[in-house]
Scaffold this active site. Structure first.
Site, PDB file in Angstrom:
ATOM      1  N   GLY A 185      21.027 -47.487 -66.977  1.00  0.00           N
ATOM      2  CA  GLY A 185      21.173 -47.127 -65.570  1.00  0.00           C
ATOM      3  C   GLY A 185      22.434 -46.321 -65.322  1.00  0.00           C
ATOM      4  O   GLY A 185      22.854 -45.491 -66.134  1.00  0.00           O
ATOM      5  N   GLY A 186      23.067 -46.593 -64.177  1.00  0.00           N
ATOM      6  CA  GLY A 186      24.271 -45.861 -63.814  1.00  0.00           C
ATOM      7  C   GLY A 186      25.391 -45.999 -64.815  1.00  0.00           C
ATOM      8  O   GLY A 186      26.256 -45.123 -64.932  1.00  0.00           O
ATOM      9  N   GLY A 226      24.972 -10.092 -79.944  1.00  0.00           N
ATOM     10  CA  GLY A 226      25.729 -10.881 -78.976  1.00  0.00           C
ATOM     11  C   GLY A 226      26.331 -12.125 -79.581  1.00  0.00           C
ATOM     12  O   GLY A 226      27.353 -12.631 -79.093  1.00  0.00           O
ATOM     13  N   ALA A 227      25.747 -12.629 -80.670  1.00  0.00           N
ATOM     14  CA  ALA A 227      26.295 -13.815 -81.319  1.00  0.00           C
ATOM     15  C   ALA A 227      27.684 -13.526 -81.892  1.00  0.00           C
ATOM     16  O   ALA A 227      28.551 -14.404 -81.907  1.00  0.00           O
ATOM     17  CB  ALA A 227      25.353 -14.303 -82.411  1.00  0.00           C
TER      18      ALA A 227
END
Length: 509
Positions: free
Chosen positions: A164-165, A399-400
């Site tokens: 949960g949280g 771009g790498a």
């Protein structure tokens, strides 16, 4: 006074011993108690406990002392840390108002003292009986996690359920450790999932250590048992500064500035398409193979690790040709970006080892948001102000090449081996694209292609093309790599770079 002392001692002994049946159940599950875990983590006799007698409010129901969490401070190799250990033997380690207040007080002390914060998580989640006060307690912890981010190192260790949280606090910290078979993390458990969707899944399949270590990237480190896990936490702390204003702990100089490693030329094949293990390269660069790798099993096509070079702690980001040929994809970009940001937050220099053919092509990657995730890595490097050394080992395409800490985005020193190829793409692909009409009309396309590839390689992809234009500072002998990197880090040791005045940037989260 004698009677008061005896009563005080008896109470302290009862609190430390815990409830016998609950302790037995904990051990039957293969788990240690909170205090036993603290004994493994901290230097012997160094723990100072806080709030041991804290209890929940009210008069009704069980109100055990400690309220299910042991908090305090101790040392690791003589260095101060603040730590809390949730105690599953007390109300299932569930978080209520008093439990949360103890953790919050400890977090405030860690921040005020500029010391690392370590959380040992083993909890059934929010204490349902306390309603909204339990939720408020989690919120206060999360807010402090964010305040401490980039100020002090925060480490989460998952040794049982974290549901949960409760899972958000580890997600906000810098590193998360998990232990196989006993640790689970998820927002909604198997019962809820089955009720809502009809899908049946076990706790381990949903949020076990291997799931988060291999698939989600939530777990930075995965271990088989609590002993090795907590020992690794100690090792990690030995690499980290106490806070962002302190340098990381340094070892003695190792003469790295004059250390030749001829094995490097043998490890890396000259042929750009032949795989090799980049970990072997890293092992030759660092002191005594002194390395701790983060997210070893997740996005394994990029390696992120902390190590020492000539005694100095550095962060290493490296492409891994053994996995997907070392391409970058969405997961690898996320992994490297967060590691770069961590190192920059705590003043740890960055060494980037480049051997990358580009970004992984395909509709799956494009639809997974590889543009956005790749931009995270770009943003992280562009924002980093620590000393940055790039070594182009073999190839760097498209771009790498840019996002792997090129000079154009701020690397302080760029070194390249004689085998390096820096280009928009490989020669074969470039020729096929640029000369497709001529190749289609040629009587002998193969011969023409070979000629054009040789010409393209000679003009644009030779090792000195980038150096002639100032994008590489030096082309070095592979055997000199450790020495060249060590000299570069020494040269940049006093680097000071201002940060542009603004509230904060809006990076591609």
């Amino acid at each position: 006074m004698r009677e008061l002392r005896e009563r005080r001692r008896a109470l302290a002994d009862r609190v430390a011993a815990g409830a016998g049946p609950a302790v037995a159940r904990q051990r039957a599950l293969g788990k240690r108690t909170a205090r036993e875990r603290l004994g493994l983590l901290l230097d012997e006799g160094s723990f100072i406990e806080l709030d041991a007698l804290r209890r929940a409010r009210g008069e009704d129901g069980a109100r055990p002392h400690t309220d299910g969490v042991v908090t305090g401070s101790g040392t690791i190799d003589g260095r101060r840390v603040f730590v809390y250990a949730q105690d599953f033997t007390v109300i299932g380690g569930s978080l209520g108002e008093a439990h949360a207040a103890k953790i919050q007080k400890l977090m405030d002390l860690a921040l005020a003292n500029g010391a690392p914060l370590i959380g040992l998580n083993d909890s059934g989640g929010a204490r349902i009986q306390e309603g909204v006060m339990a939720l408020d307690g989690y919120g206060g912890i999360f807010r402090r996690n964010v305040r401490a981010s980039g100020v002090i190192p925060q480490i989460s260790v998952i040794l049982g359920p974290c549901a949960g949280g409760a899972a958000y606090s580890p997600a906000l910290t810098d590193f998360t450790f998990m232990v196989r078979d006993t640790a689970q993390m998820y927002l909604t458990g198997p019962d809820v999932i089955e009720a809502v969707s009809g899908e049946r899944v076990t706790h381990a399949e949903l949020g076990g250590a291997d799931v988060h270590g291999r698939r989600t990237g939530v777990a930075s480190f995965v271990h088989d048992d609590e002993e090795s896990c907590l020992d690794e936490v100690r090792y990690l702390v030995s690499m980290l500064p106490g806070n962002y204003l302190e340098p990381a702990p340094a070892g003695p100089p190792r003469g790295a500035t004059a250390d030749e490693r001829p094995a490097l030329a043998e490890i890396v094949p000259v042929e750009p398409n032949r795989p090799y293990d980049m970990r072997l390269v890293i092992g030759e660069l660092v002191d005594d193979a002194d390395v701790i790798e983060v997210h070893e099993r997740w996005a394994a096509n990029v390696i992120c690790c902390l190590a020492r070079i000539d005694g100095r702690v550095v962060g290493i980001v490296a492409n891994q040709p053994m996995v997907l040929a070392g391409v970058l994809d969405a997961a690898a970009a996320q992994k490297a970006a967060r590691f770069v940001r961590f190192c920059d937050s705590f003043g740890i220099p960055l060494v980037t080892l480049v051997d990358v053919p580009g970004f992984l092509p395909g509709t799956d990657q494009e639809h997974a948001g590889v543009i956005r995730h790749g931009a995270k890595l770009l943003y992280a490097y562009c924002e980093a102000t620590v000393p940055r050394v790039q070594v182009i080992v073999r190839k760097a395409y498209g771009g790498a090449y840019i996002v792997m800490d090129s000079r154009s985005i701020g690397a302080d020193l760029s070194l390249a081996w004689p085998t390096n190829e820096i280009a928009v793409m490989g020669a074969e692909a470039a020729v096929n694209l640029v000369h497709r009409r001529a190749l289609a009309a040629a009587d002998d396309p193969a011969a023409l292609r070979a000629k054009l590839v040789a010409d393209y390689t000679e003009r644009l992809m030779h090792p000195y093309y980038a150096a002639e234009r100032g994008l590489v500072d030096d082309v070095i002998d592979p055997a000199d790599t450790r020495a060249a990197v060590a000299r570069g880090l020494a040269m940049l040791a006093d680097k000071q770079e201002g940060v542009q005045a603004r509230k904060h940037g809006n990076g591609p989260l």
